[in-house]
Design an enzyme around this catalytic site. Structure first.
Site, short mmCIF file in Angstrom:
data_model
loop_
_atom_site.label_atom_id
_atom_site.label_comp_id
_atom_site.label_asym_id
_atom_site.label_seq_id
_atom_site.Cartn_x
_atom_site.Cartn_y
_atom_site.Cartn_z
N GLU A 1 -15.55 5.69 5.46
CA GLU A 1 -15.13 4.60 6.48
C GLU A 1 -14.92 6.20 7.86
O GLU A 1 -15.45 6.52 7.28
CB GLU A 1 -13.37 4.51 5.57
N LYS B 1 -2.63 7.36 0.95
CA LYS B 1 -2.02 7.23 2.18
C LYS B 1 -0.98 8.22 2.12
O LYS B 1 0.31 7.86 2.67
CB LYS B 1 -2.12 5.89 2.86
N ARG C 1 0.88 -1.28 -0.07
CA ARG C 1 -0.67 0.02 -0.08
C ARG C 1 0.96 1.22 0.19
O ARG C 1 0.56 2.28 -0.70
CB ARG C 1 -1.29 -0.26 1.69
C1 LIG Z 1 -8.44 7.07 6.22
C2 LIG Z 1 -8.35 5.27 7.57
N1 LIG Z 1 -9.48 4.58 7.01
C3 LIG Z 1 -8.72 3.15 7.35
C4 LIG Z 1 -7.69 2.39 7.94
C5 LIG Z 1 -7.35 1.11 8.39
O1 LIG Z 1 -6.21 0.46 7.35
P1 LIG Z 1 -5.43 -0.73 8.26
O2 LIG Z 1 -6.05 -1.24 8.94
O3 LIG Z 1 -4.11 -0.86 7.32
O4 LIG Z 1 -5.01 1.15 9.51
C6 LIG Z 1 -6.31 3.69 8.14
C7 LIG Z 1 -5.30 3.36 8.80
O5 LIG Z 1 -4.12 3.44 8.58
C8 LIG Z 1 -7.04 4.63 7.92
O6 LIG Z 1 -5.88 6.07 8.11
#
Ligand SMILES: Cc1ncc(COP(=O)(O)O)c(C=O)c1O
Length: 328
Positions: free
Chosen positions: A213, A180, A83
């Site tokens: 989300e 991200k 990612r």
């Molecule tokens: C906006 C957002 N959504 C979802 C997630 C969940 O991702 P992960 O399961 O990789 O921590 C994160 C965390 O990184 C995030 O910043």
């Protein structure tokens, strides 16, 4: 913070002294920090610094990711690196070094911390050299790794559940949601808005009225039909935790769950769910019991939240193919 109307011109030693004084005011759990710009690892939090003109600092031109250290091993690093590199590509950030080198630096920085449990966050920045919009000509991309105590959440989030609200802030357009990057302004505003309302977090809803989300976590639902439903990943961050959990949940179908679906989830359908879940590397799985001041299901943490939390915890300790040894 000591301010003065007539700021002095400081010597280098005075700057380090001031950086140390700042850390004394605000104790942090930052254990080790690698910087490609420093060319090594520091363990004194006062020295965990970036040049002000790094493009990541003043324009938000950087990407990051976070993985967990569990019992002396790094969990699911490859998924997080996938990612991370995808986000770098979407952000037109050149890679500071090959993936294998990043993996090795992450491992070495974790080892330098000496910690067996914690979090690893790492960044690629466009580098220093100008205050303009495009990165400076010849800017060297930066790579940074921080080993730290991780984000902590109250126990009551697991025992009593969380309360969330639909945020009034617009969801990020898909390109920015799947990347991200260090631009988290909408996510921060959403969390502050929820806090101001006396709630724990917010939820983005997209323009078509489907669930998105939360601030730094994904959300999922378990319907009255006992099917686990997760929003599609094309307009939200593809959570490494959610992706793994969906895989694990498929193994529970026919027993604890009736099915697993990844699709658009209209808000009205989501609200009628039996359970609502918050999912992410830091929180793992926690139950949401109230959304916009209305209960989800019976307003109490449900069995799926607990089961999925436990399944994930076990995976984080036992999934041999997803655990990397730290070279302490
Ligand atoms: C906006 C957002 N959504 C979802 C997630 C969940 O991702 P992960 O399961 O990789 O921590 C994160 C965390 O990184 C995030 O910043």
């Amino acid at each position: 913070m000591a301010t003065t109307l007539t700021p002095k011109v400081l010597e280098a030693e005075q700057v380090v002294e001031r950086l140390r004084a700042l850390r004394d005011l605000q104790p942090v759990r930052y254990w080790a920090f690698y910087s490609s710009q420093l060319g090594g690892i520091v363990t004194d939090p006062a020295l965990m610094v970036l040049p002000f003109d790094d493009h990541m600092v003043h324009r938000g031109h950087g990407v990051f990711d976070t993985a967990a250290i569990v019992d002396g091993k790094i969990y699911d690093l490859e998924a997080h690196l996938d990612r991370f590199l995808r986000s770098a590509g979407l952000s037109k950030l050149p890679l500071p070094c090959p993936r294998e080198e990043m993996r090795a630096i992450i491992g070495r920085t974790a080892a330098a911390s000496g910690k067996r449990d914690g979090s690893i966050r790492y960044w690629i920045s466009a580098g220093p050299g100008s205050l303009g919009l495009p990165p400076a000509a010849g800017a060297e991309p930066g790579f940074f790794v921080m080993i730290f105590g991780g984000l902590a959440y109250p126990d009551t989030w697991y025992t009593n559940g969380l309360k969330v609200m639909t945020t009034t802030y617009p969801i990020k357009p898909p390109l920015y949601a799947v990347t991200k990057s260090t631009n988290y302004l909408p996510n921060i505003l959403m969390q502050l808005e929820a806090q101001e309302a006396g709630l724990d977090n917010g939820v983005f809803v997209d323009e078509a009225g489907n669930v998105g989300e939360s601030s730094n976590m994904n959300v999922a639902f378990v319907g009255e039909d006992n099917v686990l439903r997760h929003p599609r990943f094309d307009h939200i961050l593809s959570g490494c935790t959610s992706l793994r959990l969906l895989e694990l949940a498929r193994g529970l179908v026919g027993r604890e769950l009736k099915g697993v679906e990844v699709r658009d989830i209209p808000v009205a359908e989501a609200r009628a769910s039996r359970e609502m879940l918050l999912i992410g590397s830091s929180i793992k799985v926690a139950p949401i019991v109230e959304w916009d001041r209305k209960p989800i299901g019976d307003g109490k943490p449900g069995p799926a939240a607990r089961t999925l939390h436990d399944v994930l915890e076990r995976d984080m300790r036992e999934a041999k193919d997803r655990l990397i040894d730290i070279p302490y």
